[in-house]
Write a protein that holds these residues in place. Sequence first.
Motif, short mmCIF file in Angstrom:
data_model
loop_
_atom_site.label_atom_id
_atom_site.label_comp_id
_atom_site.label_asym_id
_atom_site.label_seq_id
_atom_site.Cartn_x
_atom_site.Cartn_y
_atom_site.Cartn_z
N THR A 1 -20.51 2.86 3.34
CA THR A 1 -19.81 2.25 2.22
C THR A 1 -18.47 1.65 2.66
OG1 THR A 1 -18.98 4.44 1.64
CG2 THR A 1 -20.90 3.65 0.44
N THR A 2 -17.72 2.40 3.47
CA THR A 2 -16.44 1.88 3.95
C THR A 2 -16.64 0.71 4.89
OG1 THR A 2 -15.48 4.10 3.76
CG2 THR A 2 -14.28 2.50 5.10
N ALA A 3 -17.65 0.80 5.75
CA ALA A 3 -17.93 -0.30 6.67
C ALA A 3 -18.23 -1.59 5.91
CB ALA A 3 -19.10 0.05 7.58
N THR A 4 -19.03 -1.48 4.86
CA THR A 4 -19.39 -2.66 4.08
C THR A 4 -18.19 -3.21 3.33
OG1 THR A 4 -21.63 -1.82 3.86
CG2 THR A 4 -20.97 -3.55 2.34
N ALA A 5 -17.36 -2.33 2.76
CA ALA A 5 -16.14 -2.80 2.08
C ALA A 5 -15.22 -3.52 3.06
CB ALA A 5 -15.41 -1.61 1.45
N LEU A 6 -15.13 -3.03 4.28
CA LEU A 6 -14.30 -3.69 5.29
C LEU A 6 -14.90 -5.03 5.71
CD1 LEU A 6 -13.30 -0.60 7.42
CD2 LEU A 6 -11.69 -2.24 6.39
N ALA A 7 -16.21 -5.10 5.84
CA ALA A 7 -16.85 -6.37 6.19
C ALA A 7 -16.58 -7.42 5.12
CB ALA A 7 -18.35 -6.16 6.38
N TRP A 8 -16.70 -7.01 3.84
CA TRP A 8 -16.39 -7.95 2.76
C TRP A 8 -14.90 -8.33 2.78
CZ3 TRP A 8 -19.92 -10.72 0.88
CH2 TRP A 8 -21.18 -10.25 0.50
N SER A 9 -14.03 -7.38 3.12
CA SER A 9 -12.59 -7.68 3.21
C SER A 9 -12.33 -8.77 4.23
CB SER A 9 -11.82 -6.41 3.60
OG SER A 9 -11.94 -5.39 2.64
N LEU A 10 -12.93 -8.65 5.42
CA LEU A 10 -12.73 -9.65 6.47
C LEU A 10 -13.38 -10.98 6.09
CD1 LEU A 10 -13.38 -7.30 9.51
CD2 LEU A 10 -11.17 -8.13 8.69
N HIS A 11 -14.54 -10.91 5.45
CA HIS A 11 -15.21 -12.11 4.97
C HIS A 11 -14.30 -12.89 4.01
CE1 HIS A 11 -17.67 -14.15 1.86
NE2 HIS A 11 -18.52 -14.41 2.82
N GLU A 12 -13.68 -12.18 3.07
CA GLU A 12 -12.82 -12.85 2.08
C GLU A 12 -11.50 -13.31 2.71
OE1 GLU A 12 -13.74 -13.73 -0.88
OE2 GLU A 12 -15.70 -12.77 -0.65
N LEU A 13 -10.89 -12.50 3.56
CA LEU A 13 -9.65 -12.91 4.20
C LEU A 13 -9.83 -14.18 5.02
CD1 LEU A 13 -8.17 -9.49 5.39
CD2 LEU A 13 -7.26 -10.97 3.58
N LEU B 1 -2.47 -3.28 2.64
CA LEU B 1 -3.78 -3.30 3.30
C LEU B 1 -4.83 -2.58 2.46
CD1 LEU B 1 -2.60 -2.65 6.96
CD2 LEU B 1 -3.21 -4.84 5.91
N GLN B 2 -4.44 -1.49 1.82
CA GLN B 2 -5.38 -0.83 0.91
C GLN B 2 -5.70 -1.71 -0.29
OE1 GLN B 2 -4.40 3.20 -0.16
NE2 GLN B 2 -4.08 3.84 1.96
N PHE C 1 -9.71 9.26 1.92
CA PHE C 1 -10.10 9.07 3.33
C PHE C 1 -10.54 7.62 3.56
CE2 PHE C 1 -13.18 8.96 6.74
CZ PHE C 1 -12.64 9.77 7.72
N SER C 2 -11.37 7.10 2.67
CA SER C 2 -11.89 5.75 2.82
C SER C 2 -10.78 4.72 2.82
CB SER C 2 -12.89 5.46 1.70
OG SER C 2 -13.32 4.12 1.74
#
Length: 433
Positions: A264-276, A298-299, A386-387
Amino acid sequence: MTHLDLPVREGMPDGPRLPRVLQTVLFLTARAVVSPLWRKRYGDTYTVRLAGGRTIVSVSRAEDIREVFAGSPSVFHAGEGNAILAPVMGENSVLLLDEDAHLAARKRLMPAFNGAALRGYHDMMTRLAEEAAEKWPLGKPFAAHRTMNAVTLEIILRVVFGMGEGERLARLRPLINKVTDIGGVSVLGWAFPRLRNVWPWKRNIDNLAAADALLHEEIAERRGQPDLDTRGDVLSRLLAADPDAPAAELRDHMMTLLLAGHETTATALAWSLHELSRHPAALRAAQAAADAGDDAHLQAVAKEAMRLRPVIYSVGRRLTEPTVVAGHRLPRGTVVSPSIGLVQRDPDNFDAPEEFRPERFLDASPESGTWIPFGGGVRRCIGAGFSLQEAAAILKAVLVRYDLEPVGSPERAKSRNITLIPSGGAKIIARRR
């Protein structure tokens, strides 16, 4: 006047009339596509009927979601609502338990995720994030989702199991990825046991069995270690607190944390980089925050990605008795499903909801029931802190080093197991700043 002021409506809310099998396939493989359509046609509360007799009532108004999350845990059973996860997570998983058993499991796990524990994980998170970021390819497209999966898996393996480098860890990494890397149709094998002896479902079961064997090996070896009291990982904490804890119970807790806390965290981060990569102003602001060590900003980036691109589209609560929800008297056995994807894109809750605006999480906290990627009430994810800490550490390691460029058109969400991931892997190009 709200629906709470209106007479209670008897009978199920309206919903699609498609055959149950077709509704099941759409629900598992295209929920993010059909849910807005169904809401537009049938209203904020509608009924979906799945194969096997399972009936789901989707709710998407913030006031209804608050009502569900505040409902009695003895009436709103989240464990039963998550029953489809049982073949993977195990019957002792905190996600599958209800009432006293759930509270007891949650109490055992919480010390590993309190403030002091999170502070203890910071340096390890930072080191692993920086090591991973240094290995990024430069000047050519690559799938950010794959790299995020690798680093979050490494972090969760170290935190949950305290595993050092070795043959067992090397064998476990690819198996965990295989367990999670299944499509929506493959999830049918979890719900219908007869499919588990048929390919590709049998392959998924075999991968899970191989991962389980390694987890049991690690549990057996760790149980005999003399320094459990000085270790900070979750497995050692649990064994130190209860040396006689059954291996099956420990396995279920570990597998739950591995899968729920990694992908779940990995996917949220991938979407974060995609949008940035597609929003230069947001990227520059996030880079400035990374340079300044501004974890709150950053959060906020990760929170906005979770809002705009929810990893989990909905959650479920199975009613143990007839109950009024969203103005409807629903029968026992109904699964009430707060829709994360619908409420978080509702213009009544967020201005310009289709736009990526991390600053909305800096200006003020969202109203209760409108931003729910970690669920709510007594079932709120114990790993939420944690996430978010992990997301800030990884984004900082990336953004102090790289400029990001988009590749192709914005990616859509596609189903993988019970999550929604970037259809192309969140492809980006990184260049040294």
